[in-house]
Design a protein around this motif. Structure first.
Motif, PDB file in Angstrom:
ATOM      1  N   ALA A  18      19.161 -30.882 -58.494  1.00 30.24           N
ATOM      2  CA  ALA A  18      18.205 -31.163 -57.429  1.00 30.24           C
ATOM      3  C   ALA A  18      16.801 -31.157 -58.008  1.00 30.24           C
ATOM      4  CB  ALA A  18      18.328 -30.127 -56.312  1.00 30.24           C
ATOM      5  N   LEU A  19      15.874 -31.781 -57.285  1.00 32.11           N
ATOM      6  CA  LEU A  19      14.476 -31.868 -57.686  1.00 32.11           C
ATOM      7  C   LEU A  19      13.645 -30.941 -56.812  1.00 32.11           C
ATOM      8  CD1 LEU A  19      14.279 -35.771 -57.853  1.00 32.11           C
ATOM      9  CD2 LEU A  19      14.408 -34.227 -59.812  1.00 32.11           C
ATOM     10  N   ALA A  20      12.785 -30.129 -57.443  1.00 36.54           N
ATOM     11  CA  ALA A  20      11.937 -29.193 -56.699  1.00 36.54           C
ATOM     12  C   ALA A  20      10.506 -29.292 -57.215  1.00 36.54           C
ATOM     13  CB  ALA A  20      12.466 -27.772 -56.841  1.00 36.54           C
ATOM     14  N   MET A  21       9.608 -29.792 -56.388  1.00 37.29           N
ATOM     15  CA  MET A  21       8.193 -29.982 -56.744  1.00 37.29           C
ATOM     16  C   MET A  21       7.465 -30.500 -55.517  1.00 37.29           C
ATOM     17  SD  MET A  21       8.776 -33.412 -59.088  1.00 37.29           S
ATOM     18  CE  MET A  21      10.190 -32.685 -59.926  1.00 37.29           C
ATOM     19  N   GLN A  22       6.163 -30.629 -55.606  1.00 35.49           N
ATOM     20  CA  GLN A  22       5.414 -31.233 -54.515  1.00 35.49           C
ATOM     21  C   GLN A  22       5.775 -32.709 -54.404  1.00 35.49           C
ATOM     22  OE1 GLN A  22       1.292 -30.598 -55.488  1.00 35.49           O
ATOM     23  NE2 GLN A  22       1.236 -28.544 -54.583  1.00 35.49           N
ATOM     24  N   PRO A  23       5.811 -33.245 -53.189  1.00 38.15           N
ATOM     25  CA  PRO A  23       6.113 -34.674 -53.043  1.00 38.15           C
ATOM     26  C   PRO A  23       5.160 -35.564 -53.837  1.00 38.15           C
ATOM     27  CG  PRO A  23       6.273 -33.578 -50.918  1.00 38.15           C
ATOM     28  CD  PRO A  23       5.714 -32.564 -51.877  1.00 38.15           C
ATOM     29  N   GLY A  24       3.885 -35.192 -53.893  1.00 39.20           N
ATOM     30  CA  GLY A  24       2.929 -35.981 -54.661  1.00 39.20           C
ATOM     31  C   GLY A  24       3.256 -35.992 -56.144  1.00 39.20           C
ATOM     32  N   THR A  25       3.752 -34.863 -56.641  1.00 39.08           N
ATOM     33  CA  THR A  25       4.168 -34.788 -58.047  1.00 39.08           C
ATOM     34  C   THR A  25       5.320 -35.742 -58.295  1.00 39.08           C
ATOM     35  OG1 THR A  25       3.504 -32.471 -58.185  1.00 39.08           O
ATOM     36  CG2 THR A  25       5.050 -33.259 -59.847  1.00 39.08           C
ATOM     37  N   ALA A  26       6.294 -35.726 -57.387  1.00 37.86           N
ATOM     38  CA  ALA A  26       7.459 -36.599 -57.543  1.00 37.86           C
ATOM     39  C   ALA A  26       7.041 -38.065 -57.536  1.00 37.86           C
ATOM     40  CB  ALA A  26       8.459 -36.314 -56.433  1.00 37.86           C
ATOM     41  N   SER A  27       6.108 -38.427 -56.647  1.00 36.98           N
ATOM     42  CA  SER A  27       5.659 -39.821 -56.572  1.00 36.98           C
ATOM     43  C   SER A  27       4.996 -40.262 -57.865  1.00 36.98           C
ATOM     44  CB  SER A  27       4.688 -39.989 -55.399  1.00 36.98           C
ATOM     45  OG  SER A  27       5.322 -39.691 -54.168  1.00 36.98           O
ATOM     46  N   ALA A  28       4.236 -39.334 -58.491  1.00 44.55           N
ATOM     47  CA  ALA A  28       3.525 -39.673 -59.725  1.00 44.55           C
ATOM     48  C   ALA A  28       4.458 -39.737 -60.926  1.00 44.55           C
ATOM     49  CB  ALA A  28       2.421 -38.652 -59.982  1.00 44.55           C
ATOM     50  N   LEU A  29       5.429 -38.813 -60.994  1.00 45.07           N
ATOM     51  CA  LEU A  29       6.259 -38.683 -62.192  1.00 45.07           C
ATOM     52  C   LEU A  29       7.529 -39.513 -62.160  1.00 45.07           C
ATOM     53  CD1 LEU A  29       4.392 -36.227 -62.805  1.00 45.07           C
ATOM     54  CD2 LEU A  29       6.420 -35.031 -63.607  1.00 45.07           C
ATOM     55  N   LEU A  30       8.151 -39.598 -61.008  1.00 43.94           N
ATOM     56  CA  LEU A  30       9.529 -40.081 -60.957  1.00 43.94           C
ATOM     57  C   LEU A  30       9.611 -41.461 -60.324  1.00 43.94           C
ATOM     58  CD1 LEU A  30      11.104 -36.714 -59.780  1.00 43.94           C
ATOM     59  CD2 LEU A  30      11.175 -37.665 -62.088  1.00 43.94           C
ATOM     60  N   PRO A  48      14.396 -36.342 -49.892  1.00 42.55           N
ATOM     61  CA  PRO A  48      13.168 -35.939 -50.585  1.00 42.55           C
ATOM     62  C   PRO A  48      13.356 -34.713 -51.464  1.00 42.55           C
ATOM     63  CG  PRO A  48      13.103 -35.211 -48.312  1.00 42.55           C
ATOM     64  CD  PRO A  48      14.348 -36.026 -48.445  1.00 42.55           C
ATOM     65  N   VAL A  49      12.370 -34.481 -52.319  1.00 39.38           N
ATOM     66  CA  VAL A  49      12.408 -33.331 -53.211  1.00 39.38           C
ATOM     67  C   VAL A  49      12.238 -32.045 -52.399  1.00 39.38           C
ATOM     68  CG1 VAL A  49      11.499 -34.613 -55.170  1.00 39.38           C
ATOM     69  CG2 VAL A  49       9.915 -33.451 -53.614  1.00 39.38           C
ATOM     70  N   LEU A  50      12.653 -30.938 -52.975  1.00 44.96           N
ATOM     71  CA  LEU A  50      12.489 -29.636 -52.339  1.00 44.96           C
ATOM     72  C   LEU A  50      11.098 -29.092 -52.652  1.00 44.96           C
ATOM     73  CD1 LEU A  50      15.929 -27.992 -53.240  1.00 44.96           C
ATOM     74  CD2 LEU A  50      15.356 -29.412 -51.266  1.00 44.96           C
ATOM     75  N   ASP A  51      10.340 -28.766 -51.630  1.00 42.31           N
ATOM     76  CA  ASP A  51       9.041 -28.118 -51.842  1.00 42.31           C
ATOM     77  C   ASP A  51       8.917 -26.837 -51.031  1.00 42.31           C
ATOM     78  OD1 ASP A  51       8.877 -29.277 -49.342  1.00 42.31           O
ATOM     79  OD2 ASP A  51       6.870 -30.118 -49.636  1.00 42.31           O
ATOM     80  N   ASP A  52      10.007 -26.421 -50.403  1.00 39.02           N
ATOM     81  CA  ASP A  52      10.056 -25.179 -49.633  1.00 39.02           C
ATOM     82  C   ASP A  52      11.517 -24.716 -49.648  1.00 39.02           C
ATOM     83  OD1 ASP A  52      10.136 -23.141 -47.773  1.00 39.02           O
ATOM     84  OD2 ASP A  52       8.989 -24.225 -46.237  1.00 39.02           O
ATOM     85  N   PHE A  53      11.770 -23.594 -50.295  1.00 41.14           N
ATOM     86  CA  PHE A  53      13.153 -23.122 -50.440  1.00 41.14           C
ATOM     87  C   PHE A  53      13.673 -22.380 -49.207  1.00 41.14           C
ATOM     88  CE2 PHE A  53      12.273 -22.918 -55.257  1.00 41.14           C
ATOM     89  CZ  PHE A  53      12.730 -24.221 -55.420  1.00 41.14           C
ATOM     90  N   THR A  54      12.845 -22.269 -48.161  1.00 37.76           N
ATOM     91  CA  THR A  54      13.260 -21.495 -46.989  1.00 37.76           C
ATOM     92  C   THR A  54      13.826 -22.356 -45.864  1.00 37.76           C
ATOM     93  OG1 THR A  54      11.073 -21.573 -45.917  1.00 37.76           O
ATOM     94  CG2 THR A  54      11.459 -19.802 -47.516  1.00 37.76           C
ATOM     95  N   THR A  55      13.804 -23.670 -46.009  1.00 36.64           N
ATOM     96  CA  THR A  55      14.299 -24.536 -44.938  1.00 36.64           C
ATOM     97  C   THR A  55      15.824 -24.624 -44.978  1.00 36.64           C
ATOM     98  OG1 THR A  55      14.231 -26.560 -46.252  1.00 36.64           O
ATOM     99  CG2 THR A  55      12.193 -25.910 -45.128  1.00 36.64           C
ATOM    100  N   ASP A  56      16.404 -25.037 -43.845  1.00 36.58           N
ATOM    101  CA  ASP A  56      17.872 -25.193 -43.778  1.00 36.58           C
ATOM    102  C   ASP A  56      18.345 -26.243 -44.771  1.00 36.58           C
ATOM    103  OD1 ASP A  56      18.002 -23.284 -41.803  1.00 36.58           O
ATOM    104  OD2 ASP A  56      18.055 -24.733 -40.148  1.00 36.58           O
ATOM    105  N   ARG A  57      17.591 -27.344 -44.899  1.00 34.77           N
ATOM    106  CA  ARG A  57      18.010 -28.385 -45.845  1.00 34.77           C
ATOM    107  C   ARG A  57      17.969 -27.859 -47.268  1.00 34.77           C
ATOM    108  NH1 ARG A  57      15.410 -31.923 -49.254  1.00 34.77           N
ATOM    109  NH2 ARG A  57      16.795 -33.630 -49.949  1.00 34.77           N
ATOM    110  N   ALA A  58      16.905 -27.130 -47.618  1.00 32.76           N
ATOM    111  CA  ALA A  58      16.796 -26.602 -48.970  1.00 32.76           C
ATOM    112  C   ALA A  58      17.964 -25.666 -49.277  1.00 32.76           C
ATOM    113  CB  ALA A  58      15.473 -25.868 -49.152  1.00 32.76           C
ATOM    114  N   ARG A  59      18.301 -24.806 -48.354  1.00 32.99           N
ATOM    115  CA  ARG A  59      19.423 -23.884 -48.583  1.00 32.99           C
ATOM    116  C   ARG A  59      20.723 -24.653 -48.769  1.00 32.99           C
ATOM    117  NH1 ARG A  59      16.880 -20.954 -44.151  1.00 32.99           N
ATOM    118  NH2 ARG A  59      15.685 -19.174 -44.974  1.00 32.99           N
ATOM    119  N   ALA A  60      20.904 -25.720 -48.003  1.00 35.98           N
ATOM    120  CA  ALA A  60      22.127 -26.519 -48.130  1.00 35.98           C
ATOM    121  C   ALA A  60      22.202 -27.200 -49.490  1.00 35.98           C
ATOM    122  CB  ALA A  60      22.187 -27.549 -47.006  1.00 35.98           C
ATOM    123  N   VAL A  61      21.046 -27.719 -49.961  1.00 35.80           N
ATOM    124  CA  VAL A  61      21.022 -28.377 -51.276  1.00 35.80           C
ATOM    125  C   VAL A  61      21.237 -27.366 -52.383  1.00 35.80           C
ATOM    126  CG1 VAL A  61      19.560 -29.629 -52.904  1.00 35.80           C
ATOM    127  CG2 VAL A  61      19.592 -30.298 -50.495  1.00 35.80           C
TER     128      VAL A  61
END
Length: 346
Positions: A18-30, A48-61
């Motif tokens: 999985a990818l974990a970073m700010q969305p802006g970082t992902a747009s620039a790098l990837l 989208p990339v993970l930028d908050d590990f506390t959300t339900d989606r983040a936990r599922a990923v």
């Protein structure tokens, strides 16, 4: 732990990633090519990339993520985040420092960590060498005078203080970037001194530099290039005393961290017109509009641009993809980050 854990990668199977970073970082790098390259070696979770590990989606990923590819703005991988990622065994960082997101909990879990610091070191070293050579020829000052006066000076009367033949460059710290600068300086007719208390005389000889004390480095160098990480022991390391000891017209070049230099002292010494400065970093990193450093004509201040930018980001991603591929094949990282060395890294 590669190859020893039942959850370690198995040859022929793509690990869940999985990818974990700010969305802006992902747009620039990837871009699409980079994402496709990662998907070839990993079973990559959808954006989208993970930028908050506390959300339900983040936990599922995170629940079945084995390899996390991180970037600027990745949230801390603390105990709570790791509790949601029971299968996580490795982190590949697409930038330099991992201090912002790799916590003690990661090391205690035994998670393997890789960083693209080696890739990011090259543009910083290139900037450093360019500024060393430009300052030796006094390019920026002479270009400013040329624009103002609109006529050439008499090149036969150029001061013998101008030029790069036989100049002495002092490297403060044989960090990853400091070593790369030393390597890139080898083709030039320069003398290179090094101060680093963790480098033996033998190792300095192997690097092709002369080891000296801190005071001697500042007293003897035409350019002092700062590459030491910011640690409690190095805050304000470049003191008023050291700045005053520099040769007349010498250059202080800082691409490390602004707080390594006593900035108030630097303003005072620059005000005496004794030395020059090239600063890609300051303290704070963006100076207030009224800060006196802006008024120092003998200081060149650039906006923290020495590190990877623009097309140089692709080098970081390419290294990260290579590290992911090695780890997936069970070969271990080529650029591992060791816990015991973390205190010495920028």
């Amino acid at each position: 732990m590669t190859g020893t854990s039942p959850l370690a990668p198995v040859a022929g199977r793509r690990p869940r990633a999985a990818l974990a970073m700010q969305p802006g970082t992902a747009s620039a790098l990837l871009d699409a090519r980079s994402l496709a390259a990662l998907s070839q070696v990993c079973d990559l979770a959808p954006l989208p990339v993970l930028d908050d590990f506390t959300t339900d989606r983040a936990r599922a990923v995170l629940a079945d993520t084995e390899l996390l590819v991180t970037g600027w703005g990745c949230p801390p991988l603390d105990a709570a985040a790791l509790a949601s990622a029971p299968r996580l065994r490795a982190v590949v960082h697409t930038a330099g420092s991992v201090r912002g997101h790799i916590t003690d909990a990661c090391w205690e879990r035994g998670i393997e960590v890789s960083s693209a610091a080696a890739a990011n070191a090259l543009p910083v070293a290139e900037y450093t060498v360019a500024m060393i050579l430009l300052s030796g020829k006094r390019v920026l000052e002479r270009a400013r005078a040329y624009r103002s006066e609109r006529h050439r000076d008499d090149w036969l009367s150029t001061s013998p203080a101008v030029g790069n033949y036989g100049r002495t460059v002092g490297i403060l710290s044989a960090s990853l970037i400091g070593r790369r600068v030393i390597e890139l300086l080898r083709p030039y007719d320069l003398r290179v001194l090094l101060h680093d208390p963790y480098v033996s005389d033998r190792e300095a000889g192997e690097l092709g530099v002369r080891p000296v004390g801190l005071g001697e480095l500042f007293e003897r160098s035409d350019v002092v290039s700062v590459h030491t990480p910011l640690l409690p022991a190095t805050r304000g390391l470049v003191s008023r005393e050291l700045l005053m000891a520099m040769r007349p017209d010498a250059v202080l070049l800082n691409t490390s961290r602004g707080a390594v230099v006593d900035q108030d002292a630097l303003v005072d010494v620059l005000g005496l017109n004794r030395i020059r400065a090239v600063l890609d970093v300051t303290d704070p990193d963006t100076l207030p509009a009224g800060h006196p450093l802006w008024e120092c004509e003998n200081a060149l201040i650039t906006p923290h641009l020495a590190g990877s930018q623009g097309n140089e980001w692709q080098r970081l991603v390419d290294l990260a993809v290579g590290e992911a591929e090695r780890w997936a094949a069970g070969d271990g990282f080529a650029h591992p980050v060791r816990r015991e060395r973390l205190a010495f890294l920028a």
